[in-house]
Each structure stands twice: as structure tokens, then as C-alpha cells.
Design a protein around this motif. Structure first.
Motif, PDB file in Angstrom:
ATOM      1  N   ALA A   1       1.269   5.522  -9.447  1.00 34.07           N
ATOM      2  CA  ALA A   1       1.916   6.484 -10.342  1.00 34.07           C
ATOM      3  C   ALA A   1       0.916   7.570 -10.715  1.00 34.07           C
ATOM      4  CB  ALA A   1       2.422   5.777 -11.599  1.00 34.07           C
ATOM      5  N   SER A   2       1.318   8.803 -10.522  1.00 35.95           N
ATOM      6  CA  SER A   2       0.410   9.926 -10.763  1.00 35.95           C
ATOM      7  C   SER A   2       0.046  10.084 -12.241  1.00 35.95           C
ATOM      8  CB  SER A   2       1.023  11.226 -10.241  1.00 35.95           C
ATOM      9  OG  SER A   2       2.243  11.497 -10.919  1.00 35.95           O
ATOM     10  N   GLY A   3       0.890   9.589 -13.132  1.00 37.49           N
ATOM     11  CA  GLY A   3       0.609   9.688 -14.561  1.00 37.49           C
ATOM     12  C   GLY A   3       0.263   8.354 -15.194  1.00 37.49           C
ATOM     13  N   ASP A   4      -0.177   7.409 -14.385  1.00 42.37           N
ATOM     14  CA  ASP A   4      -0.479   6.071 -14.884  1.00 42.37           C
ATOM     15  C   ASP A   4      -1.607   6.118 -15.910  1.00 42.37           C
ATOM     16  OD1 ASP A   4      -0.832   3.284 -15.182  1.00 42.37           O
ATOM     17  OD2 ASP A   4      -0.463   2.925 -13.057  1.00 42.37           O
ATOM     18  N   GLN A   5      -1.383   5.476 -17.036  1.00 42.92           N
ATOM     19  CA  GLN A   5      -2.425   5.365 -18.051  1.00 42.92           C
ATOM     20  C   GLN A   5      -2.825   3.911 -18.267  1.00 42.92           C
ATOM     21  OE1 GLN A   5      -1.130   7.450 -21.561  1.00 42.92           O
ATOM     22  NE2 GLN A   5      -1.033   9.393 -20.484  1.00 42.92           N
ATOM     23  N   ILE A   6      -1.977   2.957 -17.849  1.00 42.97           N
ATOM     24  CA  ILE A   6      -2.322   1.539 -17.938  1.00 42.97           C
ATOM     25  C   ILE A   6      -3.415   1.245 -16.910  1.00 42.97           C
ATOM     26  CG2 ILE A   6      -1.475  -0.835 -17.719  1.00 42.97           C
ATOM     27  CD1 ILE A   6      -0.292   0.670 -20.133  1.00 42.97           C
ATOM     28  N   VAL A   7      -3.155   1.580 -15.667  1.00 41.74           N
ATOM     29  CA  VAL A   7      -4.175   1.586 -14.616  1.00 41.74           C
ATOM     30  C   VAL A   7      -4.414   3.067 -14.365  1.00 41.74           C
ATOM     31  CG1 VAL A   7      -4.720   0.987 -12.230  1.00 41.74           C
ATOM     32  CG2 VAL A   7      -3.359  -0.575 -13.627  1.00 41.74           C
TER      33      VAL A   7
ATOM     34  N   ALA B   1      -4.798   6.740 -13.434  1.00 43.15           N
ATOM     35  CA  ALA B   1      -4.658   7.356 -12.115  1.00 43.15           C
ATOM     36  C   ALA B   1      -6.015   7.645 -11.487  1.00 43.15           C
ATOM     37  CB  ALA B   1      -3.817   8.628 -12.218  1.00 43.15           C
ATOM     38  N   THR B   2      -7.014   7.929 -12.295  1.00 47.25           N
ATOM     39  CA  THR B   2      -8.358   8.168 -11.744  1.00 47.25           C
ATOM     40  C   THR B   2      -8.891   6.923 -11.044  1.00 47.25           C
ATOM     41  OG1 THR B   2      -9.341   7.649 -13.888  1.00 47.25           O
ATOM     42  CG2 THR B   2      -8.983   9.970 -13.395  1.00 47.25           C
ATOM     43  N   TRP B   3      -8.560   5.739 -11.592  1.00 52.05           N
ATOM     44  CA  TRP B   3      -9.000   4.500 -10.937  1.00 52.05           C
ATOM     45  C   TRP B   3      -8.133   4.186  -9.723  1.00 52.05           C
ATOM     46  CZ3 TRP B   3     -13.647   2.915 -11.159  1.00 52.05           C
ATOM     47  CH2 TRP B   3     -14.411   3.196 -12.277  1.00 52.05           C
ATOM     48  N   GLY B   4      -6.893   4.668  -9.715  1.00 47.88           N
ATOM     49  CA  GLY B   4      -6.077   4.589  -8.506  1.00 47.88           C
ATOM     50  C   GLY B   4      -6.694   5.424  -7.399  1.00 47.88           C
ATOM     51  N   ASP B   5      -7.216   6.590  -7.765  1.00 42.39           N
ATOM     52  CA  ASP B   5      -7.901   7.448  -6.786  1.00 42.39           C
ATOM     53  C   ASP B   5      -9.141   6.754  -6.238  1.00 42.39           C
ATOM     54  OD1 ASP B   5      -6.019   9.417  -7.301  1.00 42.39           O
ATOM     55  OD2 ASP B   5      -7.339  10.592  -8.611  1.00 42.39           O
TER      56      ASP B   5
ATOM     57  N   VAL C   1       0.320  -4.062   1.057  1.00 41.51           N
ATOM     58  CA  VAL C   1       0.941  -3.105   0.147  1.00 41.51           C
ATOM     59  C   VAL C   1       0.417  -3.426  -1.244  1.00 41.51           C
ATOM     60  CG1 VAL C   1       3.082  -2.236  -0.858  1.00 41.51           C
ATOM     61  CG2 VAL C   1       3.026  -2.931   1.555  1.00 41.51           C
ATOM     62  N   ILE C   2      -0.127  -2.435  -1.925  1.00 47.92           N
ATOM     63  CA  ILE C   2      -0.628  -2.612  -3.289  1.00 47.92           C
ATOM     64  C   ILE C   2       0.134  -1.663  -4.206  1.00 47.92           C
ATOM     65  CG2 ILE C   2      -2.613  -2.405  -4.827  1.00 47.92           C
ATOM     66  CD1 ILE C   2      -4.397  -3.101  -2.441  1.00 47.92           C
ATOM     67  N   LEU C   3       0.711  -2.218  -5.255  1.00 50.93           N
ATOM     68  CA  LEU C   3       1.509  -1.460  -6.203  1.00 50.93           C
ATOM     69  C   LEU C   3       0.737  -1.276  -7.504  1.00 50.93           C
ATOM     70  CD1 LEU C   3       4.785  -3.523  -5.750  1.00 50.93           C
ATOM     71  CD2 LEU C   3       4.100  -1.471  -4.509  1.00 50.93           C
ATOM     72  N   GLY C   4       0.501  -0.023  -7.874  1.00 49.07           N
ATOM     73  CA  GLY C   4      -0.115   0.274  -9.164  1.00 49.07           C
ATOM     74  C   GLY C   4      -1.522  -0.250  -9.324  1.00 49.07           C
ATOM     75  N   GLY C   5      -2.272  -0.340  -8.253  1.00 48.62           N
ATOM     76  CA  GLY C   5      -3.615  -0.907  -8.304  1.00 48.62           C
ATOM     77  C   GLY C   5      -4.680   0.098  -8.683  1.00 48.62           C
ATOM     78  N   GLY C   6      -5.813  -0.439  -9.120  1.00 47.09           N
ATOM     79  CA  GLY C   6      -6.957   0.389  -9.487  1.00 47.09           C
ATOM     80  C   GLY C   6      -8.210  -0.069  -8.783  1.00 47.09           C
ATOM     81  N   GLY C   7      -9.200   0.798  -8.769  1.00 52.71           N
ATOM     82  CA  GLY C   7     -10.416   0.557  -8.006  1.00 52.71           C
ATOM     83  C   GLY C   7     -11.517  -0.204  -8.707  1.00 52.71           C
TER      84      GLY C   7
END
Length: 145
Positions: A81-87, A89-93, A15-21
Motif C-alpha cells: 500500500a502506497s500510503g501504509d503507515q502500519i508497515v 511505505a518507506t520500509w516496503g520500499d 507473494v508477500i502482502l503488506g511486507g516491510g524490509g
């Protein structure tokens, strides 16, 4: 993703919470200026140096961009989070794509809201882990075995 890549077959679920690529991408593009002066300095240097992402990823064996494909071998849940700016959302994708499009729960709001409301998801995440990793994967105190 790095831990999953290193542990390999020993994992039953992730499970990864708020992660980025990509650490580079998150540091360069994320809204971290107000968090810490040192991070703001790193971000400024990354932007001004125009770091070559392809070269960086080729040399960064543990960056999520490189290790995320290992997640395809194990049941994985991304909570983002769909509106994440810290990580961003594009990097979450990017993480979701590189991990082979595992199950993903998108929450409204940004990074802070995601973590402030994680208590609401404790039960559903524990149930997901039980389903993915097998009965008994979550102990009675709420920890994971």
C-alpha cells in the motif's frame, strides 16, 4: 522473506502482502500505537533506546533486511500500500530494493485498506502465481500447492 530463505530451492514463487524490509524499522517507525498496548510499549522502548539498526541486522538472521536478498532467486510479487503507515511505505520500499526489485503492485491507501480489498486481487494474484510457478500451482479451491 525468512521463509523463502529457509525453503530456498523448494519454492516456485513468493507473494508477500503488506511486507516491510525490517522488523526493527517497522516496529520503530510504524503507526502501531493503537493496535495493542504491548506493541506500543515495544515501540516506545525501541525509540527511546535508539537501537543500532546495523548491529541489530547483523545479529538478526531471519529479519527481512537480512533474508530479502533470497527472494531474488525465485519469482516474487510484492503487494503493498502506497500510503501504509502500519508497515511504513518507506520500509516496503526497502523490502523491494533488498529483494532485487521484484514485481510490485502498489495499491492506494493504507495497510488496512490493502487487506480489506485483497478479495479484489485474489484472481490476479492467482493468475500471477500460475504464470510464475507454472500451470497447476493454484488448485480449484483457490489454495496454493
Amino acid at each position: 522473506p525468512a521463509t523463502a530463505a529457509l525453503l530456498g530451492e523448494r519454492l516456485s514463487a513468493v507473494v508477500i502482502l503488506g511486507g516491510g524490509g525490517s522488523v526493527l524499522g517497522v516496529m520503530r517507525d510504524g503507526a502501531i500505537d493503537g493496535i495493542n498496548d504491548d506493541l506500543a510499549e515495544v515501540r516506545w522502548r525501541l525509540r527511546s533506546a535508539r537501537v543500532d539498526a546495523e548491529r541489530y541486522h547483523a545479529r538478526s538472521a531471519l529479519d527481512p533486511f537480512v533474508t530479502a536478498p533470497a527472494l531474488a532467486r525465485v519469482p516474487t510479487l510484492l503487494v503493498q500500500a502506497s500510503g501504509d503507515q502500519i508497515v511504513p511505505a518507506t520500509w516496503g520500499d526497502v523490502l523491494w530494493e533488498r529483494a532485487g526489485r521484484p514485481e510490485r503492485w502498489l495499491r492506494r491507501g493504507g495497510h488496512y485498506v490493502l487487506f480489506l480489498t485483497m478479495g479484489e486481487l485474489a484472481g490476479p494474484v492467482a493468475a500471477w502465481v500460475e504464470g510464475a510457478a507454472g500451470e497447476g500451482a493454484v488448485d480449484t479451491s483457490g489454495g496454493v500447492r
